[in-house]
Design a protein around this motif. Structure first.
Motif, mmCIF file in Angstrom:
data_model
loop_
_atom_site.group_PDB
_atom_site.id
_atom_site.type_symbol
_atom_site.label_atom_id
_atom_site.label_comp_id
_atom_site.label_asym_id
_atom_site.label_seq_id
_atom_site.Cartn_x
_atom_site.Cartn_y
_atom_site.Cartn_z
ATOM 1 N N ASP A 476 0.798 -1.221 0.000
ATOM 2 C CA ASP A 476 0.000 0.000 0.000
ATOM 3 C C ASP A 476 0.836 1.280 0.000
ATOM 4 O OD1 ASP A 476 -2.464 -1.377 0.085
ATOM 5 O OD2 ASP A 476 -2.259 -1.674 2.244
ATOM 6 N N LEU A 477 2.158 1.154 0.054
ATOM 7 C CA LEU A 477 2.997 2.341 0.164
ATOM 8 C C LEU A 477 2.835 3.307 -1.007
ATOM 9 C CD1 LEU A 477 5.119 3.884 1.769
ATOM 10 C CD2 LEU A 477 6.888 2.530 0.605
ATOM 11 N N PRO A 478 2.852 2.851 -2.276
ATOM 12 C CA PRO A 478 2.684 3.816 -3.376
ATOM 13 C C PRO A 478 1.366 4.576 -3.310
ATOM 14 C CG PRO A 478 3.523 1.732 -4.206
ATOM 15 C CD PRO A 478 3.123 1.495 -2.780
ATOM 16 N N VAL A 479 0.283 3.881 -2.977
ATOM 17 C CA VAL A 479 -1.013 4.549 -2.883
ATOM 18 C C VAL A 479 -1.007 5.568 -1.746
ATOM 19 C CG1 VAL A 479 -3.455 4.205 -2.327
ATOM 20 C CG2 VAL A 479 -2.315 2.677 -3.934
ATOM 21 N N ALA A 480 -0.429 5.196 -0.609
ATOM 22 C CA ALA A 480 -0.362 6.123 0.518
ATOM 23 C C ALA A 480 0.454 7.362 0.160
ATOM 24 C CB ALA A 480 0.238 5.421 1.735
ATOM 25 N N LEU A 481 1.580 7.171 -0.530
ATOM 26 C CA LEU A 481 2.411 8.321 -0.936
ATOM 27 C C LEU A 481 1.676 9.190 -1.951
ATOM 28 C CD1 LEU A 481 5.931 6.636 -1.283
ATOM 29 C CD2 LEU A 481 5.156 8.215 0.510
ATOM 30 N N LEU A 482 1.005 8.556 -2.913
ATOM 31 C CA LEU A 482 0.254 9.303 -3.921
ATOM 32 C C LEU A 482 -0.828 10.166 -3.272
ATOM 33 C CD1 LEU A 482 -0.462 9.833 -6.920
ATOM 34 C CD2 LEU A 482 -1.989 7.850 -6.778
ATOM 35 N N LEU A 483 -1.570 9.587 -2.353
ATOM 36 C CA LEU A 483 -2.629 10.336 -1.674
ATOM 37 C C LEU A 483 -2.053 11.482 -0.851
ATOM 38 C CD1 LEU A 483 -4.893 7.378 -0.489
ATOM 39 C CD2 LEU A 483 -5.358 8.982 -2.341
ATOM 40 N N THR A 484 -0.975 11.214 -0.137
ATOM 41 C CA THR A 484 -0.370 12.247 0.700
ATOM 42 C C THR A 484 0.164 13.399 -0.146
ATOM 43 O OG1 THR A 484 0.254 10.576 2.332
ATOM 44 C CG2 THR A 484 1.379 12.695 2.455
ATOM 45 N N LEU A 485 0.868 13.085 -1.229
ATOM 46 C CA LEU A 485 1.413 14.137 -2.096
ATOM 47 C C LEU A 485 0.296 14.907 -2.792
ATOM 48 C CD1 LEU A 485 4.436 12.242 -3.715
ATOM 49 C CD2 LEU A 485 4.521 14.074 -2.011
ATOM 50 N N GLY A 486 -0.762 14.199 -3.214
ATOM 51 C CA GLY A 486 -1.879 14.867 -3.864
ATOM 52 C C GLY A 486 -2.570 15.851 -2.934
ATOM 53 N N LEU A 487 -2.791 15.432 -1.707
ATOM 54 C CA LEU A 487 -3.448 16.321 -0.743
ATOM 55 C C LEU A 487 -2.538 17.481 -0.362
ATOM 56 C CD1 LEU A 487 -5.171 13.640 1.494
ATOM 57 C CD2 LEU A 487 -6.303 15.323 0.030
ATOM 58 N N LEU A 488 -1.246 17.223 -0.244
ATOM 59 C CA LEU A 488 -0.306 18.301 0.066
ATOM 60 C C LEU A 488 -0.302 19.340 -1.051
ATOM 61 C CD1 LEU A 488 1.857 19.402 1.975
ATOM 62 C CD2 LEU A 488 3.539 18.009 0.730
ATOM 63 N N THR A 489 -0.342 18.869 -2.297
ATOM 64 C CA THR A 489 -0.387 19.789 -3.435
ATOM 65 C C THR A 489 -1.657 20.633 -3.413
ATOM 66 O OG1 THR A 489 0.898 18.233 -4.776
ATOM 67 C CG2 THR A 489 -0.348 19.927 -5.954
ATOM 68 N N LEU A 490 -2.787 20.004 -3.132
ATOM 69 C CA LEU A 490 -4.052 20.745 -3.044
ATOM 70 C C LEU A 490 -4.015 21.775 -1.929
ATOM 71 C CD1 LEU A 490 -6.948 18.153 -3.583
ATOM 72 C CD2 LEU A 490 -6.375 20.129 -4.998
ATOM 73 N N TRP A 491 -3.450 21.383 -0.786
ATOM 74 C CA TRP A 491 -3.383 22.297 0.355
ATOM 75 C C TRP A 491 -2.529 23.511 0.027
ATOM 76 C CZ3 TRP A 491 0.789 23.613 3.679
ATOM 77 C CH2 TRP A 491 0.414 24.343 4.817
ATOM 78 N N ILE A 492 -1.378 23.290 -0.627
ATOM 79 C CA ILE A 492 -0.498 24.413 -1.002
ATOM 80 C C ILE A 492 -1.210 25.320 -2.009
ATOM 81 C CG2 ILE A 492 1.640 25.001 -2.210
ATOM 82 C CD1 ILE A 492 2.870 22.442 -1.025
#
Length: 499
Positions: A476-492
């Motif tokens: 599940d690591l790639p999915v977790a990283l993808l979700l985290t980076l996607g949300l971080l990008t949206l937040w910024i």
């Protein structure tokens, strides 16, 4: 459009309607799960809840909407939790509705948080927030990922993507399709064309997977799955235990030449190491065929839920102890810690519950190859399967689903076992006390099975393992990283806009 007007008018409806509609939508979304197996209805329900989310104005309102939607979803999906309380109804039946409601309400907090944050980051962020909430539900507090939306896809071509991206990646794709359906009927911009195309592709992927299995080729060997069918309220009755044991012995000694016989979880009517009389009868019935059986095992004060291998000579040569235990069902969390402060009644180390084994371990079954034992609840967790140090030749689940009732629970447990087979690209053999005992191929298709609540046995031909899947390497690591980076990008991005 009339749908826009309908969503706009929703917030003007009486309070009862505003409470009932999200709950009913959640229940409709739960129809994707077994035994209903209606993923299209589930997809539409998620699409509609995107519409309701577009009408809320505050994070608090969004969180409330998400909680009500999830409450309906989990109450329907987990209604089988009533069954354990009906084993002794005179004592426990009154607790059943409270148990379902409070567990569903607790799990709904994960979705509620996702909905609330999405109001801050934009409705589209729910495509990442809700899968992230499901990841949290799968890992936090020992995890309870039962009934994820992706499990409703196990009968479809869509579900085969689990071999690449796992169940959490499937959650993302499922929500993208639901969001596309919402956009396809709610917008009139150029984006609508893309939404329509994505919707068409997604809906096509919901087409049921062919039930006709491909040629298996030369099988590895033959395995006999024994299903004694001991109802939970009779399973440990001293008068009935010999009946179920004799039934299992009869199936073990039946005509045929299997290479291995598998009995379900806790199918031995005695506990190790004090079960010599039972083991001797099993040796005689097997007539030189190895047996894997489930039993309770004592080591001093410690109690383990174990799978044990009896070889062709009748010797107990390998033991696997269940390591992912059910909180409050098999042990009380923090019981051992409380014993340090003088509260001894909950300590597993003092025989007040089960102790956890060392972790995922393979069992060498000779010519059949190595198997990864999964005892009951462990098949719910993809991370427990990936945790094995080496890749097995097949997955082997022993379980007692008599606790789960006769309606949805056993079927949902089977669906999750099927998803494990897809994720790993491995066949699975499954011996269940009351059913559903089955042979599952690497695509998650049930090739042979015994019906629920029926005593019997089946001899199944074990397919050869397929090459390792991508998900079996990555987890599940790639999915977790993808979700985290996607949300971080949206937040910024949102921070820049607000500034």
């Amino acid at each position: 459009m009339w749908l826009n007007k309908a969503f706009d008018q929703f917030k003007e409806q009486p309070r009862f309607v505003r409470l009932a509609v999200p709950i009913l939508l959640g229940m409709a979304a739960g129809l994707g799960q077994a035994p209903f197996d209606l993923p299209l209805i589930s997809l539409i329900a998620f699409a509609v809840v995107f519409g309701l989310l577009s009408t809320v104005e505050t994070a608090k309102q969004a969180g409330k909407l998400g909680w009500l939607f999830a409450l309906g979803y989990f109450c329907l999906t987990l209604q089988w939790l009533v069954s354990p309380f009906l084993v002794e109804p005179e004592k426990h039946a009154w607790m059943a509705p409270f148990a379902v409601f409070f567990l569903a309400g607790g799990l709904a907090l994960f979705w509620s948080a996702a909905f609330a944050v999405s109001q801050r980051l934009g409705n589209a962020s729910l495509l990442m927030l809700l899968p992230l909430a499901e990841l949290g539900r799968a890992y936090l507090f020992t995890g309870f990922p039962w009934g994820m939306p992706s499990y409703g896809l196990v009968n479809t071509w869509f579900g085969q993507a689990a071999s690449w991206i796992g169940p959490h990646g499937l959650n993302i794709l499922f929500l993208i399709i639901a969001f596309a359906v919402f956009k396809a009927v709610m917008t009139s911009s150029r984006a609508q064309i893309i939404a329509v195309l994505v919707s068409i592709l997604g809906l096509a992927a919901l087409w049921p997977l062919s039930e006709v299995p491909e040629p298996l080729g030369k099988p590895v060997g033959t395995i006999r799955l024994v299903q004694p069918n001991a109802p939970q309220h009779e399973k440990w009755d001293p008068l009935m235990m010999p009946v179920f044991f004799d039934r299992a012995l009869e199936f073990t000694s039946a005509e045929g030449s299997p290479d291995l016989i598998i009995w379900p979880e806790t199918s031995l009517p005695a506990s190790l190491p004090n079960a010599d009389w039972a083991l001797e009868e099993m040796r005689e019935a097997a007539e030189g065929t190895p047996i894997v059986f489930g039993t309770n095992r004592f080591d001093g004060y410690l109690i383990y839920n174990a799978a044990v291998f009896m070889d062709a000579e009748g010797q107990l040569t390998q033991t696997y102890d269940k390591h992912h235990l059910v909180p409050f069902g098999e042990y009380v969390p923090f019981g051992d810690m409380l014993a340090r402060f003088g509260i001894h009644g909950l300590a597993a180390s003092e025989g007040r519950g089960f102790s956890a084994g060392r972790g995922a371990e393979l069992m060498d079954l000779g010519p059949l190859g190595t198997a990864l034992p999964l005892i009951c609840y462990e098949a719910v967790f993809p991370q427990d399967v990936i945790a094995a140090r080496d890749r097995p030749a097949f997955l082997m689940q022993i379980t007692n689903d008599a606790w789960f009732g006769a309606f949805s629970g056993p079927h949902q447990h089977l669906a999750q076992a099927r998803m494990r087979a897809i994720e790993q690209g491995l066949p699975m053999v499954r011996a269940a006390n009351t059913g559903i005992s089955a042979l599952i191929d690497e695509k998650g298709r049930v090739l042979n099975a015994l019906p629920l609540n029926e005593a019997g046995f089946i001899d199944v031909s074990l397919p050869r393992p397929k090459p390792a899947t991508l998900y079996s390497h990555t987890g599940d690591l790639p999915v977790a990283l993808l979700l985290t980076l996607g949300l971080l990008t949206l937040w910024i991005k949102r921070r820049r806009i607000s500034n």
